[in-house]
Design a protein around this motif. Sequence first.
Motif, PDB file in Angstrom:
ATOM      1  N   MET A 194      70.609  48.484  17.424  1.00  0.00           N
ATOM      2  CA  MET A 194      69.338  48.580  18.098  1.00  0.00           C
ATOM      3  C   MET A 194      68.870  50.032  18.080  1.00  0.00           C
ATOM      4  SD  MET A 194      68.395  47.239  21.855  1.00  0.00           S
ATOM      5  CE  MET A 194      68.395  48.505  23.073  1.00  0.00           C
ATOM      6  N   THR A 195      67.665  50.246  17.604  1.00  0.00           N
ATOM      7  CA  THR A 195      67.092  51.578  17.539  1.00  0.00           C
ATOM      8  C   THR A 195      66.172  51.789  18.728  1.00  0.00           C
ATOM      9  OG1 THR A 195      67.121  51.472  15.140  1.00  0.00           O
ATOM     10  CG2 THR A 195      65.740  53.146  16.127  1.00  0.00           C
ATOM     11  N   ILE A 196      66.399  52.881  19.420  1.00  0.00           N
ATOM     12  CA  ILE A 196      65.550  53.212  20.556  1.00  0.00           C
ATOM     13  C   ILE A 196      64.517  54.224  20.065  1.00  0.00           C
ATOM     14  CG2 ILE A 196      65.466  54.278  22.830  1.00  0.00           C
ATOM     15  CD1 ILE A 196      68.174  53.100  23.392  1.00  0.00           C
ATOM     16  N   HIS A 197      63.272  53.938  20.328  1.00  0.00           N
ATOM     17  CA  HIS A 197      62.197  54.814  19.881  1.00  0.00           C
ATOM     18  C   HIS A 197      61.908  55.904  20.902  1.00  0.00           C
ATOM     19  CE1 HIS A 197      60.194  51.973  22.517  1.00  0.00           C
ATOM     20  NE2 HIS A 197      59.228  52.843  22.641  1.00  0.00           N
ATOM     21  N   ASN A 198      61.163  56.864  20.433  1.00  0.00           N
ATOM     22  CA  ASN A 198      60.786  57.987  21.280  1.00  0.00           C
ATOM     23  C   ASN A 198      59.771  57.526  22.321  1.00  0.00           C
ATOM     24  OD1 ASN A 198      59.866  60.354  22.370  1.00  0.00           O
ATOM     25  ND2 ASN A 198      59.210  61.256  20.453  1.00  0.00           N
ATOM     26  N   PRO A 199      60.117  57.593  23.612  1.00  0.00           N
ATOM     27  CA  PRO A 199      59.131  57.248  24.639  1.00  0.00           C
ATOM     28  C   PRO A 199      57.958  58.229  24.585  1.00  0.00           C
ATOM     29  CG  PRO A 199      61.329  57.460  25.588  1.00  0.00           C
ATOM     30  CD  PRO A 199      61.401  57.968  24.183  1.00  0.00           C
ATOM     31  N   ALA A 200      56.781  57.723  24.765  1.00  0.00           N
ATOM     32  CA  ALA A 200      55.584  58.573  24.732  1.00  0.00           C
ATOM     33  C   ALA A 200      55.649  59.631  25.821  1.00  0.00           C
ATOM     34  CB  ALA A 200      54.339  57.722  24.911  1.00  0.00           C
ATOM     35  N   HIS A 201      55.127  60.792  25.501  1.00  0.00           N
ATOM     36  CA  HIS A 201      54.980  61.849  26.502  1.00  0.00           C
ATOM     37  C   HIS A 201      53.935  61.360  27.512  1.00  0.00           C
ATOM     38  CE1 HIS A 201      53.689  65.650  28.287  1.00  0.00           C
ATOM     39  NE2 HIS A 201      54.820  66.175  27.835  1.00  0.00           N
ATOM     40  N   PRO A 202      54.162  61.566  28.801  1.00  0.00           N
ATOM     41  CA  PRO A 202      53.198  61.081  29.792  1.00  0.00           C
ATOM     42  C   PRO A 202      51.804  61.684  29.628  1.00  0.00           C
ATOM     43  CG  PRO A 202      54.924  62.364  30.842  1.00  0.00           C
ATOM     44  CD  PRO A 202      55.329  62.176  29.425  1.00  0.00           C
ATOM     45  N   GLY A 203      51.702  62.845  29.020  1.00  0.00           N
ATOM     46  CA  GLY A 203      50.387  63.436  28.753  1.00  0.00           C
ATOM     47  C   GLY A 203      49.579  62.573  27.796  1.00  0.00           C
ATOM     48  N   GLU A 204      50.261  61.997  26.797  1.00  0.00           N
ATOM     49  CA  GLU A 204      49.589  61.083  25.865  1.00  0.00           C
ATOM     50  C   GLU A 204      49.086  59.852  26.607  1.00  0.00           C
ATOM     51  OE1 GLU A 204      51.609  60.868  21.654  1.00  0.00           O
ATOM     52  OE2 GLU A 204      53.176  60.930  23.213  1.00  0.00           O
ATOM     53  N   ILE A 205      49.919  59.333  27.498  1.00  0.00           N
ATOM     54  CA  ILE A 205      49.558  58.143  28.270  1.00  0.00           C
ATOM     55  C   ILE A 205      48.364  58.450  29.174  1.00  0.00           C
ATOM     56  CG2 ILE A 205      50.361  56.549  30.063  1.00  0.00           C
ATOM     57  CD1 ILE A 205      53.198  56.916  28.755  1.00  0.00           C
ATOM     58  N   LEU A 206      48.401  59.585  29.841  1.00  0.00           N
ATOM     59  CA  LEU A 206      47.299  59.995  30.701  1.00  0.00           C
ATOM     60  C   LEU A 206      45.999  60.094  29.900  1.00  0.00           C
ATOM     61  CD1 LEU A 206      46.173  61.058  33.397  1.00  0.00           C
ATOM     62  CD2 LEU A 206      47.027  63.330  32.741  1.00  0.00           C
ATOM     63  N   LYS A 207      46.087  60.702  28.748  1.00  0.00           N
ATOM     64  CA  LYS A 207      44.899  60.891  27.910  1.00  0.00           C
ATOM     65  C   LYS A 207      44.355  59.559  27.380  1.00  0.00           C
ATOM     66  CE  LYS A 207      43.495  63.518  23.819  1.00  0.00           C
ATOM     67  NZ  LYS A 207      44.011  64.422  22.764  1.00  0.00           N
ATOM     68  N   GLU A 208      45.252  58.741  26.800  1.00  0.00           N
ATOM     69  CA  GLU A 208      44.821  57.524  26.114  1.00  0.00           C
ATOM     70  C   GLU A 208      44.533  56.346  27.040  1.00  0.00           C
ATOM     71  OE1 GLU A 208      47.626  56.684  22.978  1.00  0.00           O
ATOM     72  OE2 GLU A 208      47.403  58.703  22.141  1.00  0.00           O
ATOM     73  N   LEU A 209      45.225  56.265  28.164  1.00  0.00           N
ATOM     74  CA  LEU A 209      45.060  55.100  29.035  1.00  0.00           C
ATOM     75  C   LEU A 209      44.268  55.366  30.314  1.00  0.00           C
ATOM     76  CD1 LEU A 209      48.585  53.437  28.704  1.00  0.00           C
ATOM     77  CD2 LEU A 209      46.508  52.993  27.377  1.00  0.00           C
ATOM     78  N   VAL A 210      44.013  56.640  30.604  1.00  0.00           N
ATOM     79  CA  VAL A 210      43.274  56.949  31.829  1.00  0.00           C
ATOM     80  C   VAL A 210      42.003  57.733  31.511  1.00  0.00           C
ATOM     81  CG1 VAL A 210      43.353  58.077  34.096  1.00  0.00           C
ATOM     82  CG2 VAL A 210      45.407  56.950  33.199  1.00  0.00           C
ATOM     83  N   ILE A 211      42.153  58.903  30.938  1.00  0.00           N
ATOM     84  CA  ILE A 211      41.012  59.799  30.749  1.00  0.00           C
ATOM     85  C   ILE A 211      40.000  59.253  29.740  1.00  0.00           C
ATOM     86  CG2 ILE A 211      40.325  62.098  29.945  1.00  0.00           C
ATOM     87  CD1 ILE A 211      42.911  63.145  31.266  1.00  0.00           C
ATOM     88  N   GLU A 212      40.487  58.850  28.562  1.00  0.00           N
ATOM     89  CA  GLU A 212      39.564  58.361  27.532  1.00  0.00           C
ATOM     90  C   GLU A 212      38.852  57.070  27.937  1.00  0.00           C
ATOM     91  OE1 GLU A 212      41.876  58.372  23.920  1.00  0.00           O
ATOM     92  OE2 GLU A 212      41.597  60.534  23.655  1.00  0.00           O
TER      93      GLU A 212
END
Length: 98
Positions: free
Chosen positions: A1-19
């Motif tokens: 099982m390969t674990i992927h890189n969790p998104a940086h919370p800044g990306e989440i803030l930008k893409e799911l809240v601010i934009e």
Amino acid sequence: MTIHNPAHPGEILKELVIEPLQLTITDVAAHLDVSRKTLSKVLNCRASISPEMALRLELVFGKPSADHWLKLQNAHDLWMTRQNKSALNVEPYKALVA
């Protein structure tokens, strides 16, 4: 099982809240009472979300909670650290033979 890189919370803030809310970085920074430069560093993954910033986000946006922002940051940081675990130069204890 390969674990992927969790998104940086800044990306989440930008893409799911601010934009989606069509907010500007300048306006969000003013509401958070932080400099535009500080917020920009978080959004561009050059700075971590601190407990203080997490609480500011909770107070301004309501959800997610400060705890959630910190869990996102912790998951990202731990994944990044695991990518360089050999640099820690540690080894497990050897089991003692009776």
